[in-house]
Design a protein around this motif. Structure first.
Motif, PDB file in Angstrom:
ATOM      1  N   ASP A  57       0.838  -1.181   0.000  1.00 54.86           N
ATOM      2  CA  ASP A  57       0.000   0.000   0.000  1.00 54.86           C
ATOM      3  C   ASP A  57       0.886   1.248   0.000  1.00 54.86           C
ATOM      4  N   TYR A  58       0.677   2.130  -0.971  1.00 54.20           N
ATOM      5  CA  TYR A  58       1.412   3.390  -0.933  1.00 54.20           C
ATOM      6  C   TYR A  58       0.469   4.555  -0.590  1.00 54.20           C
ATOM      7  N   LEU A  59      -0.852   4.307  -0.731  1.00 48.32           N
ATOM      8  CA  LEU A  59      -1.822   5.390  -0.514  1.00 48.32           C
ATOM      9  C   LEU A  59      -1.968   5.753   0.952  1.00 48.32           C
ATOM     10  N   PHE A  60      -1.999   4.713   1.810  1.00 48.69           N
ATOM     11  CA  PHE A  60      -2.280   4.966   3.221  1.00 48.69           C
ATOM     12  C   PHE A  60      -1.122   4.632   4.140  1.00 48.69           C
ATOM     13  N   ALA A  61      -0.163   3.850   3.632  1.00 45.60           N
ATOM     14  CA  ALA A  61       0.954   3.489   4.507  1.00 45.60           C
ATOM     15  C   ALA A  61       1.929   4.653   4.567  1.00 45.60           C
ATOM     16  N   PRO A  62       2.574   4.871   5.713  1.00 46.78           N
ATOM     17  CA  PRO A  62       3.590   5.929   5.768  1.00 46.78           C
ATOM     18  C   PRO A  62       4.776   5.524   4.905  1.00 46.78           C
ATOM     19  N   PRO A  63       5.497   6.502   4.325  1.00 48.08           N
ATOM     20  CA  PRO A  63       6.650   6.143   3.486  1.00 48.08           C
ATOM     21  C   PRO A  63       7.668   5.374   4.323  1.00 48.08           C
ATOM     22  N   SER A  64       8.273   4.368   3.729  1.00 51.20           N
ATOM     23  CA  SER A  64       9.295   3.626   4.461  1.00 51.20           C
ATOM     24  C   SER A  64      10.315   3.131   3.460  1.00 51.20           C
ATOM     25  N   LEU A  65      11.411   2.709   3.984  1.00 51.02           N
ATOM     26  CA  LEU A  65      12.437   2.175   3.083  1.00 51.02           C
ATOM     27  C   LEU A  65      11.943   0.860   2.489  1.00 51.02           C
ATOM     28  N   SER A  66      12.215   0.644   1.227  1.00 45.21           N
ATOM     29  CA  SER A  66      11.826  -0.626   0.620  1.00 45.21           C
ATOM     30  C   SER A  66      12.585  -1.762   1.282  1.00 45.21           C
ATOM     31  N   LYS A  67      11.887  -2.921   1.282  1.00 44.51           N
ATOM     32  CA  LYS A  67      12.375  -3.984   2.165  1.00 44.51           C
ATOM     33  C   LYS A  67      13.239  -5.025   1.466  1.00 44.51           C
ATOM     34  N   SER A  68      13.310  -5.001   0.123  1.00 38.74           N
ATOM     35  CA  SER A  68      14.022  -6.108  -0.517  1.00 38.74           C
ATOM     36  C   SER A  68      15.114  -5.607  -1.447  1.00 38.74           C
ATOM     37  N   GLN A 159      -8.937   8.707  -5.984  1.00 38.96           N
ATOM     38  CA  GLN A 159      -8.631   8.391  -4.586  1.00 38.96           C
ATOM     39  C   GLN A 159      -8.266   9.678  -3.851  1.00 38.96           C
ATOM     40  N   LYS A 160      -8.717   9.790  -2.614  1.00 37.70           N
ATOM     41  CA  LYS A 160      -8.359  10.929  -1.745  1.00 37.70           C
ATOM     42  C   LYS A 160      -8.698  12.283  -2.388  1.00 37.70           C
ATOM     43  N   VAL A 161      -9.860  12.351  -2.996  1.00 42.29           N
ATOM     44  CA  VAL A 161     -10.300  13.591  -3.658  1.00 42.29           C
ATOM     45  C   VAL A 161     -11.588  14.048  -2.983  1.00 42.29           C
ATOM     46  N   ASN A 162     -11.800  15.374  -2.828  1.00 43.74           N
ATOM     47  CA  ASN A 162     -13.020  15.839  -2.144  1.00 43.74           C
ATOM     48  C   ASN A 162     -14.224  15.778  -3.069  1.00 43.74           C
ATOM     49  N   ARG A 163     -15.400  15.990  -2.501  1.00 49.01           N
ATOM     50  CA  ARG A 163     -16.663  15.785  -3.213  1.00 49.01           C
ATOM     51  C   ARG A 163     -16.769  16.649  -4.475  1.00 49.01           C
ATOM     52  N   THR A 164     -16.423  17.915  -4.370  1.00 48.66           N
ATOM     53  CA  THR A 164     -16.545  18.805  -5.535  1.00 48.66           C
ATOM     54  C   THR A 164     -15.649  18.316  -6.660  1.00 48.66           C
ATOM     55  N   SER A 165     -14.433  17.966  -6.318  1.00 50.00           N
ATOM     56  CA  SER A 165     -13.488  17.490  -7.338  1.00 50.00           C
ATOM     57  C   SER A 165     -13.937  16.151  -7.911  1.00 50.00           C
ATOM     58  N   ILE A 166     -14.552  15.315  -7.066  1.00 47.38           N
ATOM     59  CA  ILE A 166     -15.032  14.015  -7.566  1.00 47.38           C
ATOM     60  C   ILE A 166     -16.038  14.248  -8.695  1.00 47.38           C
ATOM     61  N   TYR A 167     -16.989  15.143  -8.459  1.00 47.74           N
ATOM     62  CA  TYR A 167     -17.993  15.406  -9.497  1.00 47.74           C
ATOM     63  C   TYR A 167     -17.347  15.985 -10.751  1.00 47.74           C
ATOM     64  N   ASP A 168     -16.383  16.899 -10.576  1.00 44.30           N
ATOM     65  CA  ASP A 168     -15.699  17.484 -11.744  1.00 44.30           C
ATOM     66  C   ASP A 168     -15.014  16.407 -12.561  1.00 44.30           C
TER      67      ASP A 168
END
Lengths: 392, 76
Positions: A57-68, A159-168
């Protein structure tokens, strides 16, 4: 220029995608992306090089160092047709975190073929715009990405857009697929979006009221309510809250103690070894012939309140019948005296006023005492989890 | 002094459950027999008290009267 992905900030073309894929020289199996383009590139490199890799998840997880570690790769694509051909012949597997029937996240690996099997390719979809509402790192999100890519269509990020922008942004879309939680952000349902031709509800139980409200917003659209799971993929669809089980699934579903079970042939081997796999979804059989079911709630949500089994989702649905209520979330606070005490977070329709006392009076007309949330907090924000569904 | 707030919370629970309100905190009032609170109502009362004062009034066992309730809150 044919666009692959469009957001408020940028437009990313298929030419850009091909060029950047060809320029990519390394890949990580467990990668933490920054933004959708980064995510899509790593995912497609993994598919093109036949890897077994994880979507984070990149949308909701805090940024972190990649693990592999970095793996060297060499991609040579001629054009978009070549990209699509190579995707279709990939034997990569993708690991996705799902909520599971017990509530705690499980990592489930699915072969890419399972996602591609559910993609519907049609000339009518080419160069169309698809509203992108899901978390890309989850099953519905990655499915949407392949659906648009294989049709050479465009993802419009909502994703993560407010109502007015969603309709636009919706004014520019031809198709939308989203969870009921997302669609409730469109309330009050007093704006029409004429261009959208198909509206799909997915990922959570829908109510008939919501389907009727969406018909007002999307007057020219066909409605589809989809049932599926991360373990089995999309399974069936309906234009209402009742699902007639299609003949191809005959013998593949069983209802045991009100819980829907899938036959093992429908489920990835990585999660199941038994003949019948519990879906975690409680259902009601509406009709035997044709076999028709209606979804009640997730099983993990059943609570004990003073010796009674309570389904908080049903309580939420009843709260939502109050005309001033836009969104509701019923929660349980553990209590040594009665097991659990129900509380609720309630978001009101814009400009509406409602007191706790008045809402309680409304609920008492129909609900027994043990089903009534005893503490009601009015809020502007109902917690929504990473999948875009209300968090429990 | 926490008593006015305790009275307000007790009356909120009574009002929400269509029970007669009280005018003062009589220490001798039994929560179940005099105030007519059932288990769920008592649970609601304790959660509201905990939200306001940060105290679990059932921490050391059940309480039965207004006086015991007040003592738990005021001694904390």
């Amino acid at each position: 220029m044919v666009v692959f992905y469009k957001s408020k900030e940028l437009a990313f073309s298929y030419d850009d995608l091909i060029r950047m894929l060809n320029e990519t020289k390394s890949f990580q199996l467990d990668y933490q992306a920054i933004g959708f383009i980064d995510f899509a590139l790593n995912t497609l490199v993994g598919v093109l090089t036949h890897q077994n890799f994880i979507l984070n998840d990149y949308l909701f997880a805090p940024p972190s160092l990649s693990k592999s570690e970095n793996i060297s790769v060499n991609i040579n694509l001629e054009d978009l047709t070549d990209l699509i051909t190579q995707i279709k012949s990939s034997d990569a597997t993708i690991g996705i975190y799902s909520s599971g029937s017990e509530g705690s996240p499980k990592l489930i690996y699915q072969p890419i073929a399972r996602f591609l099997k559910s993609v519907k390719v049609s000339e009518e979809y080419k160069n169309t715009n698809w509203a992108f509402t899901y978390n890309p790192s989850h099953s519905a999100g990655i499915q949407m990405m392949f659906q648009t890519l294989l049709n050479q269509a465009c993802l419009v990020a909502l994703q993560k857009v407010n109502r007015t922008s969603i309709y636009d942004l919706l004014e520019k879309c031809d198709y939308i697929s989203a969870t009921p939680t997302f669609y409730r952000m469109l309330a009050p349902y007093n704006q029409e979006v004429e261009r959208v031709k198909n509206v799909t509800l997915n990922g959570e139980k829908s109510t008939q009221k919501l389907i009727e409200d969406l018909k007002l917003v999307f007057p020219n659209a066909k409605m589809r309510n989809i049932y599926g799971s991360t373990e089995a993929g999309p399974l069936m669809s309906s234009d209402s809250i009742d699902f007639i089980v299609p003949s191809r699934l005959e013998g593949k579903f069983q209802v045991i103690e009100n819980e829907l079970h899938f036959h093992q042939s429908l489920v990835s081997n990585s999660v199941n070894s038994k003949e019948w796999y519990p879906s975690g979804d409680l259902v009601e059989i509406v009709n035997e012939h044709p076999f028709t079911i209606r979804f009640i709630s997730r099983k993990s949500r059943i609570l004990n309140v003073a010796g009674h089994n309570v389904n908080p989702q049903q309580v939420e649905e009843y709260i939502l019948t109050h005309p001033s209520v836009l969104e509701a979330q019923v929660l349980a606070k553990e209590h040594k005296l009665i097991g659990n005490l129900l509380t609720a977070h309630v978001k009101l329709m814009p400009q509406e006023i409602l007191s706790e006392k008045d809402l309680l009076s409304y609920l008492k007309k129909t609900l027994p005492a043990y089903k009534i949330p005893r503490i009601i907090k009015f809020t502007d924000d109902i917690a929504v989890g990473r999948t875009g569904k209300k968090s429990i | 002094m926490k008593d006015p707030k305790i009275l307000e919370i007790v009356n909120t629970v009574l009002a929400n459950n269509d029970l007669p309100l009280i005018e003062t905190l009589d220490r001798g009032f039994d929560l179940r027999n005099d105030l007519l609170l059932d288990s769920i109502n008592l649970a609601e009362l304790t959660v509201r008290i905990e939200d306001e004062f940060g105290i679990d009034v059932f921490e050391d066992g059940l309480i039965f009267t207004i006086g015991e309730l007040m003592d738990k809150i005021n001694k904390a």
